[in-house]
Motif scaffolding. Structure first.
Motif, short mmCIF file in Angstrom:
data_model
loop_
_atom_site.label_atom_id
_atom_site.label_comp_id
_atom_site.label_asym_id
_atom_site.label_seq_id
_atom_site.Cartn_x
_atom_site.Cartn_y
_atom_site.Cartn_z
N THR A 45 0.85 -1.19 0.00
CA THR A 45 0.00 0.00 0.00
C THR A 45 0.88 1.24 0.00
O THR A 45 1.76 1.37 0.85
N PRO A 46 0.69 2.15 -0.97
CA PRO A 46 1.53 3.35 -1.00
C PRO A 46 1.27 4.23 0.21
O PRO A 46 0.16 4.29 0.73
N THR A 47 2.31 4.91 0.66
CA THR A 47 2.21 5.77 1.83
C THR A 47 2.32 7.23 1.40
O THR A 47 3.27 7.59 0.70
N PRO A 48 1.37 8.08 1.81
CA PRO A 48 1.48 9.50 1.47
C PRO A 48 2.72 10.13 2.09
O PRO A 48 3.13 9.77 3.20
N ALA A 49 3.32 11.06 1.38
CA ALA A 49 4.49 11.78 1.87
C ALA A 49 4.24 13.28 1.74
O ALA A 49 3.50 13.71 0.85
N PRO A 50 4.84 14.07 2.62
CA PRO A 50 4.66 15.52 2.48
C PRO A 50 5.36 16.04 1.23
O PRO A 50 6.42 15.55 0.85
N VAL A 51 4.75 17.04 0.61
CA VAL A 51 5.39 17.71 -0.51
C VAL A 51 6.65 18.42 0.02
O VAL A 51 6.65 18.90 1.16
N PRO A 52 7.74 18.44 -0.74
CA PRO A 52 8.96 19.12 -0.26
C PRO A 52 8.68 20.55 0.20
O PRO A 52 7.74 21.19 -0.27
N GLU A 53 9.53 21.05 1.09
CA GLU A 53 9.33 22.38 1.66
C GLU A 53 9.27 23.48 0.62
O GLU A 53 8.60 24.49 0.80
N ASN A 54 9.99 23.29 -0.50
CA ASN A 54 9.96 24.33 -1.54
C ASN A 54 8.68 24.30 -2.36
O ASN A 54 8.46 25.14 -3.24
N GLY A 55 7.79 23.32 -2.09
CA GLY A 55 6.50 23.25 -2.75
C GLY A 55 6.51 22.62 -4.12
O GLY A 55 5.47 22.52 -4.76
N THR A 56 7.67 22.16 -4.58
CA THR A 56 7.76 21.57 -5.92
C THR A 56 7.90 20.06 -5.85
O THR A 56 8.85 19.55 -5.24
N GLY A 71 1.44 22.12 2.81
CA GLY A 71 0.75 21.13 3.63
C GLY A 71 0.18 19.95 2.86
O GLY A 71 -0.29 18.99 3.47
N TRP A 72 0.21 19.98 1.55
CA TRP A 72 -0.35 18.88 0.78
C TRP A 72 0.55 17.65 0.83
O TRP A 72 1.75 17.75 1.13
N LEU A 73 -0.05 16.51 0.55
CA LEU A 73 0.67 15.24 0.51
C LEU A 73 0.62 14.69 -0.90
O LEU A 73 -0.28 15.01 -1.68
N TYR A 74 1.60 13.84 -1.23
CA TYR A 74 1.55 13.14 -2.51
C TYR A 74 1.76 11.66 -2.25
O TYR A 74 2.42 11.26 -1.29
N THR A 75 1.18 10.84 -3.12
CA THR A 75 1.31 9.39 -3.01
C THR A 75 1.69 8.84 -4.38
O THR A 75 0.97 9.08 -5.35
N GLU A 76 2.81 8.15 -4.44
CA GLU A 76 3.25 7.55 -5.70
C GLU A 76 2.87 6.08 -5.72
O GLU A 76 3.06 5.36 -4.73
N SER A 77 2.32 5.65 -6.83
CA SER A 77 1.96 4.24 -7.00
C SER A 77 2.18 3.87 -8.46
O SER A 77 1.32 4.11 -9.31
N GLY A 78 3.35 3.32 -8.75
CA GLY A 78 3.68 2.95 -10.12
C GLY A 78 3.69 4.16 -11.03
O GLY A 78 4.43 5.13 -10.80
N GLU A 79 2.83 4.15 -12.04
CA GLU A 79 2.80 5.23 -13.03
C GLU A 79 1.89 6.38 -12.60
O GLU A 79 1.75 7.35 -13.35
N SER A 80 1.27 6.29 -11.43
CA SER A 80 0.33 7.30 -10.97
C SER A 80 0.87 8.02 -9.73
O SER A 80 1.53 7.42 -8.89
#
Length: 200
Positions: A45-56, A71-80
């Motif tokens: 199961t992919p785990t959400p990670a915080p977006v880097p501090e520079n926002g990119t 404050g947003w999170l991103y989750t990587e799962s293969g090609e998505s």
């Protein structure tokens, strides 16, 4: 009223299925056999990670970047990769799906088939209706933007927007939702985040 988190997740899940379904025979590579006589390996199961501090957020594998709200999170799962707001509602998704052998001869065919597949699968999956499709440039790469309207309840609809292109043998799609004004919490940053998509 339907829970908004389910509406968003449902729209994006159906869209991912649509992306995969449109890769016509000969354009997509067959799945690799997994260990143990063709059985696929368990997918963690992919785990959400915080977006880097520079926002990119930068995806070096597929060559693109987005500017994310604080404050947003991103989750990587293969090609998505999907991006979620601090209140955990999935609002933006990016897919990058390589075409078999980098075949770009049928780029227009792939894009038109994808548009038709979006219209069909979103109608079946979330009762969405096609609103419009227009030619666009996704960071300089010719493509399309389609808008679909889907019900929240008996009175309100939200809009599902998909931008897509083929670049260097890879099909890219950038998807987000837009809610009516009274649902402000779901509108704050999704469109600017999706619109910040750029190739690197």
């Amino acid at each position: 009223m339907k829970p908004q988190s389910l509406l968003i997740a449902g729209a994006l899940a159906v869209a991912v299925i649509a992306v995969l379904a449109v890769l016509l025979p000969g354009l997509s590579a067959p799945p690799s056999p997994g260990p143990g006589e063709g059985e696929p390996a368990p997918v963690p199961t992919p785990t959400p990670a915080p977006v880097p501090e520079n926002g990119t957020y930068v995806n070096a594998t597929y060559g693109y970047a987005l500017t994310c709200p604080e404050g947003w999170l991103y989750t990587e799962s293969g090609e998505s990769v999907w991006f979620s707001s601090p209140v955990k509602h999935e609002e933006v998704r990016v897919n990058a799906i390589p075409l078999s052998g980098g075949n770009t001869a049928d780029t227009e065919k792939v894009l038109l088939a994808l548009n038709e597949t979006y219209a069909k699968d979103l109608a079946a999956g979330i009762d969405a209706r096609w609103v419009s499709t227009e030619r666009i440039s996704l960071d300089g790469s010719p493509g399309y933007m389609s808008a679909f309207s889907a019900p929240i309840n008996d009175e309100d609809d939200y809009t599902f927007i998909a931008r897509y292109t083929v670049r260097n043998g890879t099909l890219y799609s950038v998807m987000h939702t837009v809610f009516p004004a009274e649902y402000d919490i779901y509108n704050a940053d999704a469109a600017p985040l999706a619109e910040s998509f750029r190739f690197i």
